[in-house]
Scaffold this motif. Structure first.
Motif, PDB file in Angstrom:
ATOM      1  N   LEU A   1     133.713  45.819   9.540  1.00 13.78           N
ATOM      2  CA  LEU A   1     134.403  46.695  10.399  1.00 13.78           C
ATOM      3  C   LEU A   1     134.335  45.948  11.611  1.00 13.78           C
ATOM      4  CD1 LEU A   1     134.643  49.966   9.737  1.00 13.78           C
ATOM      5  CD2 LEU A   1     136.464  48.381   9.142  1.00 13.78           C
ATOM      6  N   GLU A   2     133.035  45.689  11.893  1.00 14.06           N
ATOM      7  CA  GLU A   2     133.160  45.300  13.849  1.00 14.06           C
ATOM      8  C   GLU A   2     132.962  43.508  13.078  1.00 14.06           C
ATOM      9  OE1 GLU A   2     130.099  48.386  14.502  1.00 14.06           O
ATOM     10  OE2 GLU A   2     128.834  46.344  14.036  1.00 14.06           O
ATOM     11  N   ASN A   3     132.904  42.945  11.988  1.00 15.46           N
ATOM     12  CA  ASN A   3     132.546  41.164  12.333  1.00 15.46           C
ATOM     13  C   ASN A   3     133.726  40.859  12.043  1.00 15.46           C
ATOM     14  OD1 ASN A   3     130.048  41.418  12.663  1.00 15.46           O
ATOM     15  ND2 ASN A   3     129.271  41.381  10.950  1.00 15.46           N
ATOM     16  N   PHE A   4     134.982  41.472  11.082  1.00 20.78           N
ATOM     17  CA  PHE A   4     136.339  41.128  10.358  1.00 20.78           C
ATOM     18  C   PHE A   4     137.457  41.935  11.045  1.00 20.78           C
ATOM     19  CE2 PHE A   4     132.631  40.481   7.115  1.00 20.78           C
ATOM     20  CZ  PHE A   4     132.733  38.875   7.606  1.00 20.78           C
TER      21      PHE A   4
ATOM     22  N   VAL B   1     141.203  42.324   3.971  1.00 17.49           N
ATOM     23  CA  VAL B   1     140.628  41.472   2.767  1.00 17.49           C
ATOM     24  C   VAL B   1     140.361  39.936   3.380  1.00 17.49           C
ATOM     25  CG1 VAL B   1     142.870  42.607   2.029  1.00 17.49           C
ATOM     26  CG2 VAL B   1     143.579  40.515   3.562  1.00 17.49           C
ATOM     27  N   ILE B   2     140.949  39.416   4.327  1.00 21.00           N
ATOM     28  CA  ILE B   2     140.229  38.235   4.671  1.00 21.00           C
ATOM     29  C   ILE B   2     138.589  38.177   5.760  1.00 21.00           C
ATOM     30  CG2 ILE B   2     140.530  36.764   6.056  1.00 21.00           C
ATOM     31  CD1 ILE B   2     143.728  35.706   5.668  1.00 21.00           C
ATOM     32  N   GLN B   3     137.903  37.960   5.268  1.00 19.46           N
ATOM     33  CA  GLN B   3     136.269  38.748   5.681  1.00 19.46           C
ATOM     34  C   GLN B   3     134.972  37.253   4.850  1.00 19.46           C
ATOM     35  OE1 GLN B   3     134.514  40.224   1.314  1.00 19.46           O
ATOM     36  NE2 GLN B   3     136.547  41.877   2.580  1.00 19.46           N
ATOM     37  N   GLY B   4     134.141  36.947   5.464  1.00 18.14           N
ATOM     38  CA  GLY B   4     132.778  35.831   5.400  1.00 18.14           C
ATOM     39  C   GLY B   4     131.954  36.580   4.723  1.00 18.14           C
ATOM     40  N   GLY B   5     130.566  35.762   3.889  1.00 12.16           N
ATOM     41  CA  GLY B   5     129.802  36.549   3.110  1.00 12.16           C
ATOM     42  C   GLY B   5     130.968  36.014   1.671  1.00 12.16           C
TER      43      GLY B   5
END
Length: 474
Positions: A32-35, A97-101
């Motif tokens: 939540l914090e990162n993306f 919905v858009i995230q790294g990893g």
């Protein structure tokens, strides 16, 4: 003392306070914090959430059967998964919905929600991971790298057939209009110039055929989507999974989901290859291109009402202008055009994301998922809207259409076999210069009798192949 509003959870990076009320945990909190990218959570795609729960349920059942997971924990996980499949706790799937990893945040969001709900079912507190752990138990024999693409394929498979149904619904609307307009003669056009006569029913039947063709193309694409890499774990070697796990979990997943999934013959290849997503995206683009072409036609044929083609009338849906009284715009075809533009762009995104994969994994499947889900959902809704709010209410301006045929220079093409190309050319030129009708000029020149001309210019003769009577052709 007041009850604490947070609970302490630990991960690789250290301790974090997680809201007590949350079913998700520390991994989801960090995501939540990162993306903070779109502001749209994965919960907007319930098919994806159900697919994740179906996978976790199938995995728990397979692991229990293999003696790797005890019945108490397995039953709790299965019960929690069943609730998610039935639509509960979707609000706890909160990562963007858009995230790294490569989808790890989505997989961990599912692991944590299911683990914490299973803990409650066992009579424990959320966060009591010594009893039941998101990674050790919910994610047993799994990796994001096989769970996430499998969930994407399951969700996409369901979406494909929802779209097929919507396209069939629209196709039937066009078929009804084709029947209704079967006797309405009009001029066909090529390059926006008068060509030869046809019926409005023939014009509308082509739209139905175009949709029917792509219903079949979507079903073909669904066959590729059924092939899963579940059991591949990290890169396709199946590390940390039982030798019998992959075929067993596939059978369980087929039972749980109702989708006839099959295990890919080479799990290493299947873990890195996004070809089926590219194929599907291309078919979705094909559907979009055809729908947009149809909507272009509807807008053009209904243009006017005084200064345009004005051949058909679209049902009025809303006032068309804040300054021009009485103006009504073709808003339904316009919105479907815009859906098509989006889908075409989404296909480019899927193409780039699939190409960008490296070595044993494609890290960009989240944007592939987002693009495919949007395309399928918006096309589905667009087909229904186009049928209900536009096609079903279309009417024909029959008298104007008949008049356009009688006045058209293009009708002379139908006379070629009877009067010859050279005569037909002279007739067309004379009709154009004088502003008279083709039929009038033909009779005046004695090229055909009024009776012969009337026979040739019947709709059933003008709009289909005919044997030319030798006496007339001579």
């Amino acid at each position: 003392m007041p009850k604490s509003t947070t609970r302490l959870e630990h991960d690789l990076l250290g301790d974090r306070e997680v809201p007590t009320a949350a079913y998700y945990g520390v991994h989801t909190l960090r995501a939540l914090e990162n993306f903070p990218i779109t502001g749209i959570s994965i919960a907007v795609y319930p098919d994806l959430i159900r697919a994740l729960a179906q996978i976790k349920k199938a995995a728990a059942q397979a692991n229990q059967k293999l003696g790797l997971l005890d019945a108490k924990r397995a039953d709790a996980i299965v019960a929690a998964c069943r609730e998610v499949i039935d639509g509960q706790w979707h609000d706890q799937f909160v990562v963007d919905v858009i995230q790294g990893g490569a989808g790890t945040s989505t997989n961990m969001n599912a692991n944590e929600v299911i683990a914490n709900r299973a803990l409650e079912i066992l009579g424990c507190e959320r966060g009591d991971y010594k009893t039941l752990h998101p990674n050790e138990h919910v994610n047993m024999s799994q990796s994001t790298n096989d769970v996430y693409p499998t969930a994407l394929k399951l969700a996409t498979y369901v979406g494909i057939f929802r779209l097929v149904d919507a396209m069939a619904y629209l196709r039937k609307a066009f078929e009804r209009k084709a029947d209704e307009f079967a006797d309405v003669l009009k001029m066909g056009r090529t390059q926006l110039q008068d060509a030869v006569p046809m019926t409005l029913g023939q014009e509308f039947s082509t739209y139905a055929v175009m949709l029917g063709e792509d219903e079949e193309r979507l079903k073909e694409a669904a066959l590729l989507i059924r092939e899963m890499n579940l059991g591949a774990t990290a890169i396709g070697t199946g590390i940390n999974a039982h030798p019998d796990y992959a075929p067993l979990v596939c059978r369980k997943l087929a039972e749980v989901s109702g989708v006839p999934v099959v295990t890919a013959p080479n799990l290493i290849e299947a873990t890195q290859d996004c070809g089926s997503f590219v194929q599907l995206s291309g078919v979705l683009k094909r559907v979009a291109v055809k729908l947009s072409k149809v909507c272009n036609d509807l807008r053009l044929l209904s243009s006017g009402p005084r200064a345009g083609f004005n051949e058909i009338n679209l049902p009025p849906r809303q006032a068309g202008s804040s300054i021009m009284p009485g103006k009504v715009n073709p808003v339904i075809p316009e919105v479907v055009n815009q859906i098509a533009f989006e889908v075409i762009g989404n296909d480019s995104t899927v193409t780039f994301a699939a190409e960008a994969g490296q070595l044993q994994l494609n890290a960009f499947e989240p944007i592939i998922a987002h693009s495919l889900f949007k395309s399928a959902l918006h096309l589905t809704n667009g087909c229904k809207v186009l049928a209900d709010h536009c096609v079903n209410g279309i009417t024909a301006n029959r008298d104007l259409l008949r008049e356009s045929v009688e006045r058209s220079i293009g009708i002379v093409t139908a006379l070629n076999p009877y009067i010859g190309y050279a005569n037909a050319t002279e007739v067309a030129a004379e009709a154009f210069r004088s502003g008279r009708g083709v039929a009038e000029v033909v009779i005046e020149r004695g090229l055909m009798s009024p009776e012969q001309l009337a026979e040739v210019l019947r709709p059933e003769v003008l709009t289909r192949p005919q044997l030319i009577p030798q006496s007339v052709a001579a």
